[in-house]
Each structure stands twice: as structure tokens, then as C-alpha cells.
Motif scaffolding. Structure first.
Motif, PDB file in Angstrom:
ATOM      1  N   ARG A 102       0.836  -1.188   0.000  1.00 36.72           N
ATOM      2  CA  ARG A 102       0.000   0.000   0.000  1.00 36.72           C
ATOM      3  C   ARG A 102       0.875   1.243   0.000  1.00 36.72           C
ATOM      4  NH1 ARG A 102      -4.745  -1.869  -0.348  1.00 36.72           N
ATOM      5  NH2 ARG A 102      -5.911   0.039  -0.039  1.00 36.72           N
ATOM      6  N   VAL A 103       0.470   2.211  -0.806  1.00 35.31           N
ATOM      7  CA  VAL A 103       1.137   3.510  -0.869  1.00 35.31           C
ATOM      8  C   VAL A 103       0.035   4.556  -0.767  1.00 35.31           C
ATOM      9  CG1 VAL A 103       2.511   5.086  -2.281  1.00 35.31           C
ATOM     10  CG2 VAL A 103       3.010   2.632  -2.319  1.00 35.31           C
ATOM     11  N   ALA A 104       0.142   5.420   0.221  1.00 37.79           N
ATOM     12  CA  ALA A 104      -0.857   6.477   0.439  1.00 37.79           C
ATOM     13  C   ALA A 104      -2.266   5.892   0.519  1.00 37.79           C
ATOM     14  CB  ALA A 104      -0.758   7.550  -0.637  1.00 37.79           C
ATOM     15  N   GLY A 105      -2.403   4.719   1.136  1.00 34.80           N
ATOM     16  CA  GLY A 105      -3.704   4.120   1.357  1.00 34.80           C
ATOM     17  C   GLY A 105      -4.266   3.308   0.204  1.00 34.80           C
ATOM     18  N   ARG A 106      -3.541   3.213  -0.907  1.00 33.23           N
ATOM     19  CA  ARG A 106      -4.066   2.417  -2.021  1.00 33.23           C
ATOM     20  C   ARG A 106      -3.091   1.300  -2.375  1.00 33.23           C
ATOM     21  NH1 ARG A 106      -3.431   5.642  -7.758  1.00 33.23           N
ATOM     22  NH2 ARG A 106      -1.938   4.082  -8.326  1.00 33.23           N
ATOM     23  N   GLY A 107      -3.650   0.198  -2.842  1.00 33.15           N
ATOM     24  CA  GLY A 107      -2.842  -0.956  -3.196  1.00 33.15           C
ATOM     25  C   GLY A 107      -2.103  -0.740  -4.505  1.00 33.15           C
ATOM     26  N   VAL A 108      -0.852  -1.161  -4.522  1.00 34.92           N
ATOM     27  CA  VAL A 108      -0.002  -0.995  -5.700  1.00 34.92           C
ATOM     28  C   VAL A 108       0.815  -2.265  -5.903  1.00 34.92           C
ATOM     29  CG1 VAL A 108       1.922   0.313  -6.703  1.00 34.92           C
ATOM     30  CG2 VAL A 108       0.196   1.495  -5.349  1.00 34.92           C
ATOM     31  N   VAL A 109       0.946  -2.658  -7.171  1.00 33.31           N
ATOM     32  CA  VAL A 109       1.853  -3.744  -7.542  1.00 33.31           C
ATOM     33  C   VAL A 109       2.760  -3.207  -8.635  1.00 33.31           C
ATOM     34  CG1 VAL A 109       2.056  -6.054  -8.539  1.00 33.31           C
ATOM     35  CG2 VAL A 109       0.186  -5.553  -6.948  1.00 33.31           C
ATOM     36  N   SER A 110       4.067  -3.456  -8.502  1.00 37.73           N
ATOM     37  CA  SER A 110       5.057  -3.097  -9.531  1.00 37.73           C
ATOM     38  C   SER A 110       5.772  -4.362  -9.975  1.00 37.73           C
ATOM     39  CB  SER A 110       6.084  -2.113  -8.982  1.00 37.73           C
ATOM     40  OG  SER A 110       5.493  -0.881  -8.672  1.00 37.73           O
ATOM     41  N   VAL A 111       6.008  -4.458 -11.286  1.00 37.32           N
ATOM     42  CA  VAL A 111       6.684  -5.626 -11.857  1.00 37.32           C
ATOM     43  C   VAL A 111       7.833  -5.158 -12.734  1.00 37.32           C
ATOM     44  CG1 VAL A 111       6.430  -7.658 -13.354  1.00 37.32           C
ATOM     45  CG2 VAL A 111       4.536  -6.971 -11.849  1.00 37.32           C
ATOM     46  N   GLU A 112       9.057  -5.643 -12.443  1.00 35.65           N
ATOM     47  CA  GLU A 112      10.209  -5.404 -13.313  1.00 35.65           C
ATOM     48  C   GLU A 112      10.130  -6.415 -14.443  1.00 35.65           C
ATOM     49  OE1 GLU A 112      13.884  -5.502 -11.164  1.00 35.65           O
ATOM     50  OE2 GLU A 112      13.501  -3.555 -10.244  1.00 35.65           O
ATOM     51  N   LEU A 113      10.130  -5.935 -15.677  1.00 35.50           N
ATOM     52  CA  LEU A 113       9.944  -6.797 -16.839  1.00 35.50           C
ATOM     53  C   LEU A 113      11.255  -7.445 -17.262  1.00 35.50           C
ATOM     54  CD1 LEU A 113       7.476  -4.613 -18.913  1.00 35.50           C
ATOM     55  CD2 LEU A 113       6.990  -6.301 -17.131  1.00 35.50           C
ATOM     56  N   ALA A 114      11.210  -8.745 -17.455  1.00 36.35           N
ATOM     57  CA  ALA A 114      12.400  -9.532 -17.818  1.00 36.35           C
ATOM     58  C   ALA A 114      12.914  -9.142 -19.200  1.00 36.35           C
ATOM     59  CB  ALA A 114      12.049 -11.015 -17.791  1.00 36.35           C
ATOM     60  N   GLY A 115      14.236  -9.095 -19.331  1.00 39.34           N
ATOM     61  CA  GLY A 115      14.876  -8.892 -20.627  1.00 39.34           C
ATOM     62  C   GLY A 115      14.638  -7.537 -21.259  1.00 39.34           C
TER      63      GLY A 115
END
Length: 197
Positions: A102-115
Motif C-alpha cells: 500500500r502507498v498512500a492508502g491504495r494498493g499498488v503492484v510493480s513488476v520489473e519486466l524480464a529482458g
């Protein structure tokens, strides 16, 4: 100020922009929601839309990419895609989850993309109730979580989808190859007569 996992900097990340900045740094006309100009620094590695009515179904773009003129200027550092609360949010390409929380009360997902180089491209998705954890490997189409109800960012429920390389914001629609960007719904045609022979 360094970029947070959502890709937002400052407090004006969701505010309107009166224009965008081209590669020369000079203001240009505002870009309307829809297909972007191709960014040659972004490989078209997307294989699915992050949200949608079904495989290959393109969601409506409620608000397009509006790059800020400077790091802390007004703009829209991603795109907003129409989706219903509770809809599955999917990884657009394979990679590793770099943030889920959670960031500032909201859910967040980050994905580093392969290659995708060094530093790698990083997609961000919010607001999402995460079903993954930091370090998880994901394939294109894997469910990252479920879309949370609309917050102050969108008037209706939407997914804010962002893309960064390091601290530089990029248009996430540049990840989508033309065959997926322009793809309409599949249609089955009736068989009018059985083949003879």
C-alpha cells in the motif's frame, strides 16, 4: 524526490495537464486518450492487457498518457483503463514483482519486466488488492490481484497503469504490440454449407 513504487512524484501526479512535452522539451499539443506514438526505447513485450472483458479484449482508455514537462510538473504518468471493481489485474509481460503493498492508502503492484535492459522497465498497477508478493516471478497473463474500488484518481473504477525505466516515466501503451493494440473482438462466422467432396 525519488520515484515511489507507483511511479508518482510530488502531489500532482493525478492532476490535469495543459500540454505535453516532446523530445525537444518544448510544449506540444495535448494527447487524447488512445494509441500512443511508438516509443523506440520501449520494446513491445506486452502479451495481454492488464484488465479487460476477456483474452485480447481491449479495455477503454479513460485517460491517456500526458507526460509532465519537468519531474514535478502536472501531467498524467500512465494511462487509466476502464475496469470494474474486483476485476482481475494481470501482468502484461513476464517479470518479477518488485513491490506489492500500500502507498498512500491504495494498493499498488510493480513488476520489473524480464529482458528489457538495465535498468529494466517497470510496470505499475493501482489500485490493486495484491495476490502476489515481492520477489514472485510472473508470466504474461498471471493475476497480480483484484482491482480495488474507485478512489480519488478516477471518477469511475479504473486501473492506473504506469511504466518507468529507472525514474523516467514512459507511455505504457508503448509496451503493447500492434497486433494486440488494434485487435478487435474475435467473431465466429456461421458455416453456410457443409463441404462436399
Amino acid at each position: 524526490m525519488p520515484a515511489d513504487p507507483t511511479g508518482a512524484t510530488g502531489s500532482s501526479g493525478s492532476s490535469e495537464s495543459s500540454g505535453s512535452s516532446g523530445s525537444s522539451g518544448q510544449p506540444s499539443a495535448p494527447r487524447s486518450p488512445g494509441p500512443p506514438g511508438v516509443d523506440p526505447s520501449v520494446p513491445a513485450v506486452g502479451r495481454v492487457w492488464p484488465v479487460g472483458a476477456g483474452p485480447g479484449a481491449r479495455p477503454a482508455v479513460l485517460r491517456g498518457w500526458e507526460p509532465p514537462a519537468t519531474a514535478y510538473a502536472r501531467g498524467h504518468r500512465g494511462v487509466d483503463l476502464e475496469a470494474a471493481p474486483g476485476a482481475p489485474v494481470r501482468a502484461v509481460a513476464p517479470g518479477r514483482v518488485s513491490f506489492a503493498g500500500r502507498v498512500a492508502g491504495r494498493g499498488v503492484v510493480s513488476v520489473e519486466l524480464a529482458g528489457t535492459g538495465d535498468p529494466p522497465l517497470r510496470t505499475t498497477y493501482g489500485p490493486v488488492r495484491a495476490a502476489v508478493r515481492k520477489g514472485d516471478e510472473v508470466a504474461a497473463g498471471d493475476v497480480l490481484g483484484a482491482l480495488e474500488p474507485a478512489g480519488p484518481h478516477c471518477l469511475a473504477a479504473c486501473l492506473h497503469w504506469g511504466l518507468l525505466r529507472g525514474a523516467t516515466y514512459l507511455d505504457p501503451l508503448s509496451l503493447v504490440p500492434p497486433w494486440l493494440l488494434d485487435r478487435g473482438p474475435s467473431r465466429l462466422l456461421p458455416v453456410l454449407a457443409a463441404p462436399t467432396g
